[in-house]
Scaffold this active site. Structure first.
Site, PDB file in Angstrom:
ATOM      1  N   HIS A 217       0.972  -1.203  -0.062  1.00  7.84           N
ATOM      2  CA  HIS A 217      -0.168   0.020   0.052  1.00  7.84           C
ATOM      3  C   HIS A 217       0.924   1.256   0.039  1.00  7.84           C
ATOM      4  O   HIS A 217       0.279   2.303   0.272  1.00  7.84           O
ATOM      5  CB  HIS A 217      -0.923   0.066   1.360  1.00  7.84           C
ATOM      6  CG  HIS A 217      -1.810  -1.148   0.981  1.00  7.84           C
ATOM      7  ND1 HIS A 217      -1.493  -2.471   1.945  1.00  7.84           N
ATOM      8  CD2 HIS A 217      -3.100  -1.288   0.879  1.00  7.84           C
ATOM      9  CE1 HIS A 217      -2.596  -3.227   1.856  1.00  7.84           C
ATOM     10  NE2 HIS A 217      -3.460  -2.482   1.177  1.00  7.84           N
ATOM     11  N   THR A 442      -9.536   1.415   7.688  1.00 14.05           N
ATOM     12  CA  THR A 442      -9.843   1.383   9.416  1.00 14.05           C
ATOM     13  C   THR A 442     -10.510   2.601   9.623  1.00 14.05           C
ATOM     14  O   THR A 442     -11.566   2.580  10.435  1.00 14.05           O
ATOM     15  CB  THR A 442      -8.633   1.331  10.176  1.00 14.05           C
ATOM     16  OG1 THR A 442      -7.784   0.129   9.626  1.00 14.05           O
ATOM     17  CG2 THR A 442      -8.974   1.421  11.437  1.00 14.05           C
ATOM     18  N   SER A 443     -10.339   3.706   9.101  1.00 20.79           N
ATOM     19  CA  SER A 443     -10.790   5.240   9.592  1.00 20.79           C
ATOM     20  C   SER A 443     -12.458   4.904   9.207  1.00 20.79           C
ATOM     21  O   SER A 443     -13.138   5.695  10.031  1.00 20.79           O
ATOM     22  CB  SER A 443     -10.188   6.254   9.099  1.00 20.79           C
ATOM     23  OG  SER A 443     -10.198   6.419   7.620  1.00 20.79           O
ATOM     24  N   GLY A 556      -5.234  10.154  11.358  1.00 22.33           N
ATOM     25  CA  GLY A 556      -6.547   9.988  12.047  1.00 22.33           C
ATOM     26  C   GLY A 556      -6.930  10.799  13.482  1.00 22.33           C
ATOM     27  O   GLY A 556      -7.843  11.404  13.463  1.00 22.33           O
TER      28      GLY A 556
END
Length: 577
Positions: A217, A442-443, A556
């Site tokens: 990624h 995830t966020s 985040g």
């Protein structure tokens, strides 16, 4: 760099449209991804694979007879949502249950795990399995923390062949687990990849160096080394993987192995063949017999210049599944009798949405919620590039675009809900679901949980008060802690959410108005976000590169603080708060 694109935010969807248009013999489009365009076998386990876009042929190119029954496709480098996974699973399943396979990344684990719970509750037995083949991302005694990279293919292939052979769900899961236990991979990169629309790569490698052990990624490598010759790279690959054997192997001499030499984006096939020439020699010298080797692109990372080697240690059962015929757009092996085309219509559902009845007070509050979401979208748009830059320091750089997609989807869903007469709770719940669905990662999962928890507390009957809003934020915090698994000090959004929720509750408890209490909490959030720069990440994709992130705040945490601040502005503009 990526040169051909339109709107970067629409890139992943347009890729999927074009892929389906080019491969209708194999696949058809459904909400959230693709499924086989062939008739189903009643009672067969449906093996679904998935993850973020940007890795073609993974994941959509691996759908077809002998391989996956469907692929769930997320945004660029971001996990697909639970809603997407459920949609693809329902289109692909044929009564034998569903196995969801994906790489071991926090967002994928969250979303696919949630999808499995939903599907099982709805009468479709579903299990999940995360691939952990990347030897560079965690030591052998912590193998469960390893990432899934090109070894995804061996697990996908073995599980899918087991399903084709008629094995039940538990047995197909066992085969996937066995294949994963016997798969090891290592990758290197000579330059980073650049996302569509970005003007810089997610990471850079010094001239004459290569990153060793980078993720798919765009995560930087865990080490750097001088660029070797092709033979030197082969020797690094083979020696590293032979030093990290499955627990039940003590001597490789006489063993049989499937081999994948994978190009990660811009390393050409001719270069890979030069490397494989030496890989084959080294394995033969070690006494390993190679079975059906694969050299090419199987799991990529946009334009990343790099390669990886995967060894798949076979036993009699695994070899049977590794060599079984398969026919997918990007992976073909042996020959099989083509199945007839699927007769059913799997067109995407476009039924008119309805909302529950709501009180006038709640509908009025829903308008305020929409205004707040619009402000959130604006602040995220203005900071998306910076959030991506922060995230790329030790992660994959997708946080900005993921938050952007989530905020846009939330506003669109909220506007439609308001048009239909939704109350505050329903409007925020639909916005949260849309955020999770489009943002992925995830966020995306955690923001969906947070907004839905607040929504459940607000409801549609009463006018929201400072107390109910605070209770909703606290409920959201509890959901995020439970599902995400992070705690204060792990360098995540939790480091901001905890002090924010506590400060809001304290302010409300002191009988301050919502705007005043929220404003004080937003100040605490901003300070907490900045303080994450001093922390070392203990979970998530940044963990293998923990030291690189020191001095940079968590993306985040920063985005949560920005949102808290801009929502305060909306509340302060309201009279009587």
């Amino acid at each position: 760099m990526t040169r051909l694109f339109n709107d970067p935010a629409e890139f992943a969807d347009e890729v999927l449209d074009g892929f389906v248009a080019a491969h209708r013999r194999w696949v058809r489009r459904v909400q959230g991804g693709v499924v086989r365009n062939t008739a189903k076998t009643p009672g067969q386990v449906a093996v679904l694979v998935g993850g973020g876009s940007g890795h073609y042929p993974a994941f959509t190119g691996l759908v077809g007879q002998g391989l996956a029954h469907g692929a769930v496709s997320g945004n660029i480098f971001a996990s697909p949502s639970a809603q997407q996974a459920c949609s693809v699973a329902k289109a692909a399943e044929s009564g034998g249950g569903v196995l969801l396979l994906f790489g071991n990344y926090a967002g994928d684990v969250l979303h696919f795990g949630h999808a499995a719970e939903i599907l099982t509750q709805q009468g479709i037995p579903t299990r999940t399995f995360a691939v952990t083949d990347d030897v560079s991302s965690a030591p052998a005694d912590q193998a469960a923390k390893r990432r899934g990279v090109a070894g995804d293919l061996t697990v996908f292939k073995a599980a899918a062949a087991a399903a084709e052979a008629g094995l039940g769900l538990d047995e197909v899961y066992r085969v996937a687990e066995r294949a994963n236990d016997r798969t090891r991979s290592l990758g290197v990169a000579f330059s980073g990849c650049t996302l569509p629309g970005a003007d810089a790569p997610l990471f850079t490698v010094p001239e004459g160096k290569m990153a060793v052990g980078m993720g798919i990624h765009g995560e930087p490598g865990i080490d750097e080394a001088d660029v070797p010759s092709a033979d030197g790279l082969a020797e690094l690959f083979v020696s590293t993987l032979l030093a990290d054997l499955p627990a039940d192997l003590t001597d490789v001499r006489g063993q049989r192995a499937g081999v994948i030499l994978n190009g990660l984006g811009t390393v050409k096939h001719e270069e890979l063949f030069v490397v494989y020439r030496r890989v084959a020699q080294l394995l033969a010298e070690a006494g390993v017999e190679v079975v059906d080797p694969e050299v090419g692109e199987f799991v990529t990372s946009f334009d990343l210049a790099g390669a990886s080697l995967t060894l798949f240690w076979l036993d009699e059962e695994l070899e049977r599944y590794w060599t079984a015929p398969a026919d997918a757009p990007a992976f073909r092996k042996g020959s099989l009798t083509p199945a007839p085309p699927a007769p059913e219509d799997l067109a995407m559902d476009s039924a008119e949405q309805t909302v529950p009845e709501a009180s006038e007070e709640s509908r009025e509050a829903a308008g305020v919620v929409l205004t707040a979401l619009e402000a959130v979208r604006k602040v995220i748009d203005g900071n998306a590039d910076e959030l991506g830059r922060i995230d790329a320091v030790a992660g994959d750089g997708d946080h900005g675009i993921g938050m952007q997609r989530g905020a846009v989807a939330a506003v669109d869903a909220a506007r439609e809900a308001l048009r239909l007469g939704a109350g505050a709770g329903t409007l925020l719940a639909l916005a949260g679901d849309a955020w999770a669905d489009k943002a992925g990662g995830t966020s995306g999962a955690l923001w969906g949980l947070l907004l839905r928890s607040i929504a459940n507390t607000l409801g549609d009957k009463e006018e929201p008060t400072a107390a109910t809003v605070s209770q909703g934020v606290t409920a959201g915090l509890e959901s995020v802690l439970k599902v995400g698994g992070a705690k204060v000090g792990d360098k995540t959004m939790v480091d901001v959410l905890v002090p924010f929720a506590e400060a809001l509750a304290a302010g409300v408890g002191e009988s301050r108005g919502l705007a005043e209490a929220w404003g004080h909490a937003a100040e605490q959030a901003d300070a907490a976000a900045k303080a994450t720069a001093d922390l070392v990440p203990r979970i998530g994709r940044a963990r293998p590169l923990a030291e690189k992130s020191v001095g940079t705040p968590d993306a985040g945490a920063v985005s949560l603080a920005l949102i808290a601040g801009v929502v305060h502005g909306v509340l302060a503009d309201r009279k009587g708060v």
